[in-house]
Design a protein around this motif. Structure first.
Motif, PDB file in Angstrom:
ATOM      1  N   LEU A  45       0.813  -1.217   0.000  1.00 59.32           N
ATOM      2  CA  LEU A  45       0.000   0.000   0.000  1.00 59.32           C
ATOM      3  C   LEU A  45       0.850   1.273   0.000  1.00 59.32           C
ATOM      4  O   LEU A  45       0.629   2.167  -0.834  1.00 59.32           O
ATOM      5  CB  LEU A  45      -0.982  -0.023   1.173  1.00 59.32           C
ATOM      6  CG  LEU A  45      -2.104   1.020   1.186  1.00 59.32           C
ATOM      7  CD1 LEU A  45      -3.313   0.473   1.943  1.00 59.32           C
ATOM      8  CD2 LEU A  45      -1.659   2.324   1.833  1.00 59.32           C
ATOM      9  N   PRO A  46       1.844   1.423   0.914  1.00 61.66           N
ATOM     10  CA  PRO A  46       2.652   2.657   0.864  1.00 61.66           C
ATOM     11  C   PRO A  46       3.404   2.807  -0.444  1.00 61.66           C
ATOM     12  O   PRO A  46       3.547   3.924  -0.964  1.00 61.66           O
ATOM     13  CB  PRO A  46       3.616   2.488   2.048  1.00 61.66           C
ATOM     14  CG  PRO A  46       2.976   1.480   2.949  1.00 61.66           C
ATOM     15  CD  PRO A  46       2.241   0.553   2.028  1.00 61.66           C
ATOM     16  N   ALA A  47       3.911   1.702  -1.014  1.00 65.12           N
ATOM     17  CA  ALA A  47       4.644   1.782  -2.281  1.00 65.12           C
ATOM     18  C   ALA A  47       3.725   2.206  -3.416  1.00 65.12           C
ATOM     19  O   ALA A  47       4.138   2.954  -4.317  1.00 65.12           O
ATOM     20  CB  ALA A  47       5.286   0.430  -2.585  1.00 65.12           C
ATOM     21  N   ILE A  48       2.484   1.728  -3.403  1.00 62.29           N
ATOM     22  CA  ILE A  48       1.512   2.123  -4.425  1.00 62.29           C
ATOM     23  C   ILE A  48       1.247   3.622  -4.369  1.00 62.29           C
ATOM     24  O   ILE A  48       1.150   4.296  -5.401  1.00 62.29           O
ATOM     25  CB  ILE A  48       0.213   1.314  -4.249  1.00 62.29           C
ATOM     26  CG1 ILE A  48       0.442  -0.139  -4.709  1.00 62.29           C
ATOM     27  CG2 ILE A  48      -0.940   1.936  -5.028  1.00 62.29           C
ATOM     28  CD1 ILE A  48      -0.715  -1.065  -4.413  1.00 62.29           C
ATOM     29  N   VAL A  49       1.150   4.147  -3.144  1.00 64.06           N
ATOM     30  CA  VAL A  49       0.924   5.588  -2.975  1.00 64.06           C
ATOM     31  C   VAL A  49       2.156   6.373  -3.419  1.00 64.06           C
ATOM     32  O   VAL A  49       2.056   7.373  -4.147  1.00 64.06           O
ATOM     33  CB  VAL A  49       0.566   5.902  -1.512  1.00 64.06           C
ATOM     34  CG1 VAL A  49       0.468   7.416  -1.299  1.00 64.06           C
ATOM     35  CG2 VAL A  49      -0.749   5.232  -1.138  1.00 64.06           C
ATOM     36  N   GLU A  50       3.338   5.916  -2.990  1.00 65.78           N
ATOM     37  CA  GLU A  50       4.563   6.635  -3.323  1.00 65.78           C
ATOM     38  C   GLU A  50       4.847   6.610  -4.826  1.00 65.78           C
ATOM     39  O   GLU A  50       5.382   7.575  -5.384  1.00 65.78           O
ATOM     40  CB  GLU A  50       5.744   6.033  -2.558  1.00 65.78           C
ATOM     41  CG  GLU A  50       5.706   6.321  -1.060  1.00 65.78           C
ATOM     42  CD  GLU A  50       6.881   5.715  -0.325  1.00 65.78           C
ATOM     43  OE1 GLU A  50       7.793   5.173  -1.000  1.00 65.78           O
ATOM     44  OE2 GLU A  50       6.901   5.778   0.915  1.00 65.78           O
ATOM     45  N   ALA A  51       4.488   5.512  -5.495  1.00 62.49           N
ATOM     46  CA  ALA A  51       4.689   5.422  -6.940  1.00 62.49           C
ATOM     47  C   ALA A  51       3.604   6.158  -7.715  1.00 62.49           C
ATOM     48  O   ALA A  51       3.652   6.204  -8.952  1.00 62.49           O
ATOM     49  CB  ALA A  51       4.729   3.956  -7.369  1.00 62.49           C
ATOM     50  N   ARG A  52       2.624   6.682  -7.003  1.00 55.27           N
ATOM     51  CA  ARG A  52       1.529   7.451  -7.585  1.00 55.27           C
ATOM     52  C   ARG A  52       0.673   6.617  -8.527  1.00 55.27           C
ATOM     53  O   ARG A  52       0.099   7.152  -9.496  1.00 55.27           O
ATOM     54  CB  ARG A  52       2.055   8.711  -8.284  1.00 55.27           C
ATOM     55  CG  ARG A  52       2.738   9.666  -7.316  1.00 55.27           C
ATOM     56  CD  ARG A  52       3.098  10.981  -7.969  1.00 55.27           C
ATOM     57  NE  ARG A  52       3.706  11.885  -7.007  1.00 55.27           N
ATOM     58  CZ  ARG A  52       4.107  13.128  -7.289  1.00 55.27           C
ATOM     59  NH1 ARG A  52       3.939  13.605  -8.521  1.00 55.27           N
ATOM     60  NH2 ARG A  52       4.656  13.873  -6.355  1.00 55.27           N
ATOM     61  N   TRP A  53       0.606   5.318  -8.240  1.00 57.65           N
ATOM     62  CA  TRP A  53      -0.370   4.504  -8.965  1.00 57.65           C
ATOM     63  C   TRP A  53      -1.764   4.985  -8.587  1.00 57.65           C
ATOM     64  O   TRP A  53      -2.628   5.137  -9.437  1.00 57.65           O
ATOM     65  CB  TRP A  53      -0.184   3.029  -8.609  1.00 57.65           C
ATOM     66  CG  TRP A  53       0.865   2.324  -9.400  1.00 57.65           C
ATOM     67  CD1 TRP A  53       1.961   2.897  -9.998  1.00 57.65           C
ATOM     68  CD2 TRP A  53       0.925   0.932  -9.691  1.00 57.65           C
ATOM     69  NE1 TRP A  53       2.706   1.941 -10.641  1.00 57.65           N
ATOM     70  CE2 TRP A  53       2.100   0.715 -10.474  1.00 57.65           C
ATOM     71  CE3 TRP A  53       0.134  -0.159  -9.376  1.00 57.65           C
ATOM     72  CZ2 TRP A  53       2.468  -0.551 -10.924  1.00 57.65           C
ATOM     73  CZ3 TRP A  53       0.499  -1.419  -9.834  1.00 57.65           C
ATOM     74  CH2 TRP A  53       1.648  -1.610 -10.599  1.00 57.65           C
ATOM     75  N   PHE A  54      -1.950   5.215  -7.267  1.00 59.46           N
ATOM     76  CA  PHE A  54      -3.209   5.734  -6.737  1.00 59.46           C
ATOM     77  C   PHE A  54      -2.898   6.602  -5.527  1.00 59.46           C
ATOM     78  O   PHE A  54      -1.852   6.439  -4.884  1.00 59.46           O
ATOM     79  CB  PHE A  54      -4.160   4.593  -6.338  1.00 59.46           C
ATOM     80  CG  PHE A  54      -4.490   3.652  -7.460  1.00 59.46           C
ATOM     81  CD1 PHE A  54      -5.409   4.013  -8.441  1.00 59.46           C
ATOM     82  CD2 PHE A  54      -3.874   2.419  -7.557  1.00 59.46           C
ATOM     83  CE1 PHE A  54      -5.701   3.157  -9.487  1.00 59.46           C
ATOM     84  CE2 PHE A  54      -4.157   1.555  -8.599  1.00 59.46           C
ATOM     85  CZ  PHE A  54      -5.069   1.922  -9.571  1.00 59.46           C
TER      86      PHE A  54
END
Length: 404
Positions: A45-54
């Protein structure tokens, strides 16, 4: 050697090893459907946010989508198993869970990701309802605590694997991470493929004696307790890594480390709980589980970090899969004279669990936003729900005047 000395029994000596193969298949199913398809999302979840997927809010809604799918899977399990063999449904749902992991490797848009996270929940919910009832009839009653613990240990293995492997896979990017998890899921599906037994024909319920009446009120109490326990698990299941990484400002590596501790607890918890239940009975073991969970859930709510947060993570990790086997065993205790009702009771319990879990996930997503990103209220609500479950278990036998 007497049959009592064996943890597993089989009617045909030539097929004596099949129960062990079935337990391995059950472990693989819980590992794929829940350990990977659901819980791998938490450290991602944090990586998804940091990568700006969502964005952070969308990522939380995607986590809740999986829980909504879990509810749908719990409801679909019985109709599906009525139209096809349990073996076929279990194989199909493991394949579906694998496909969802592969599909999430490409963030085409929010609707795409939401649909696949929902379907991952469908697979997990169906596997949860059908796997253990298909296997446990092949296990000696005195060893069912240990057997159910072994089956649901797959959840913990998946959590531990996701916590340790995800940071390594993330070095190659999010797409590679999802593909790696999908490949692992496919390998486990192949391993489990030939291990599923056909369920035995249910024995008819015994009638004609007052003590053998269906304990409907006692069953309803267990359903409610299990559903409330689902609320208590949600903060750690979904927000533990985010709480450490962003809430405490310690970064993704520290959050992943705490998730590994959560996973280690989840590996040990089902077996430990099963061993305790085999010695004390499932009622006593279930009450002890409620007490330990309430304490562990409240530690982060009161600002206890460091070693206390590590203890909280291990304990809640232990009971995330561990509570499943304890409730399943408690239902078997209540339905000892009604074996034909086991699968229906477990389906209802799983459905109630899924309903409150999904509601709690959406509610806590809303609460997190309203509280300005503070996680403490989430853990406070979780602890209160488990305390209420314990209170119901203590009071219900007196109110319904049935044997506890």
């Amino acid at each position: 050697m007497s049959s009592d000395a064996l943890p597993l029994v089989s009617k045909a000596p030539a097929r004596a090893l099949e129960p062990w193969r079935a337990m391995l298949a059950g472990l693989c199913a819980s590992l794929v459907g829940l350990g990977l398809a659901r819980f791998a999302y938490t450290p991602l979840l944090p990586a998804i946010v940091e990568a700006r997927w969502f964005g952070a809010a969308d990522a939380s809604w995607l986590a809740a989508a999986n829980l909504a799918g879990y509810l749908a899977g719990a409801l679909l399990a019985a109709p599906l198993s009525a139209r096809a063999s349990a073996r076929s449904v279990l194989r199909g749902m493991m394949l579906l869970s694998t496909l969802t992991l592969l599909a999430c490797a490409w963030p085409i848009d929010f609707a795409w990701f939401f649909a696949w996270r929902f379907l991952a929940g469908v697979g997990g919910g169906t596997l949860m309802v059908l796997a253990a009832p298909t296997i446990l009839p092949h296990v000696a009653p005195a060893r069912r605590g240990l057997a159910s613990g072994a089956i649901f240990m797959g959840i913990g293995l998946g959590i531990a694997a996701s916590g340790s492997l995800v940071p390594l896979l993330l070095r190659h990017g999010l797409t590679a991470t999802w593909l790696g998890l999908g490949a692992m899921s496919l390998a486990l599906t192949v391993l489990a493929w030939s291990g599923w037994p056909e369920p035995d024909a249910p024995a008819p319920a015994k009638r004609g004696h007052a003590d053998h009446r269906l304990p409907a009120a006692a069953l309803r109490a267990v359903y409610v307790e299990y559903a409330l326990n689902a609320v208590g698990l949600v903060p750690h299941m979904i927000y533990l890594v985010d709480f450490v990484a962003r809430g405490l400002g310690q970064g993704l590596a520290a959050g992943a480390h705490m998730w590994v501790l959560f996973g280690l607890g989840a590996v040990v918890g089902p077996i430990a709980g099963g061993l305790v239940a085999d010695r004390t009975g499932f009622r006593t073991a279930l009450r002890l589980a409620f007490v330990l969970q309430a304490i562990a859930a409240w530690l982060p709510a009161f600002g206890m970090t460091g070693a206390w947060l590590a203890i909280s993570s291990v304990v809640m990790g232990a009971f995330t899969p561990g509570i499943v086997g304890l409730v399943l065993g408690r239902l078997h205790e209540l339905l000892v004279h009604h074996p034909a009702s086991h699968k229906l009771a477990w389906s209802r319990a799983t459905t109630g669990f899924a309903i409150l879990q999904a509601a709690a996930a959406y509610g806590m997503s809303y609460l997190l936003v309203r509280s300005g990103g503070h996680h403490a209220p989430l853990f406070a609500v979780g602890g209160a729900a488990v305390v209420l479950a314990l209170a119901i278990d203590l009071v219900a036998p007196r109110l319904i005047r049935q044997p506890a």
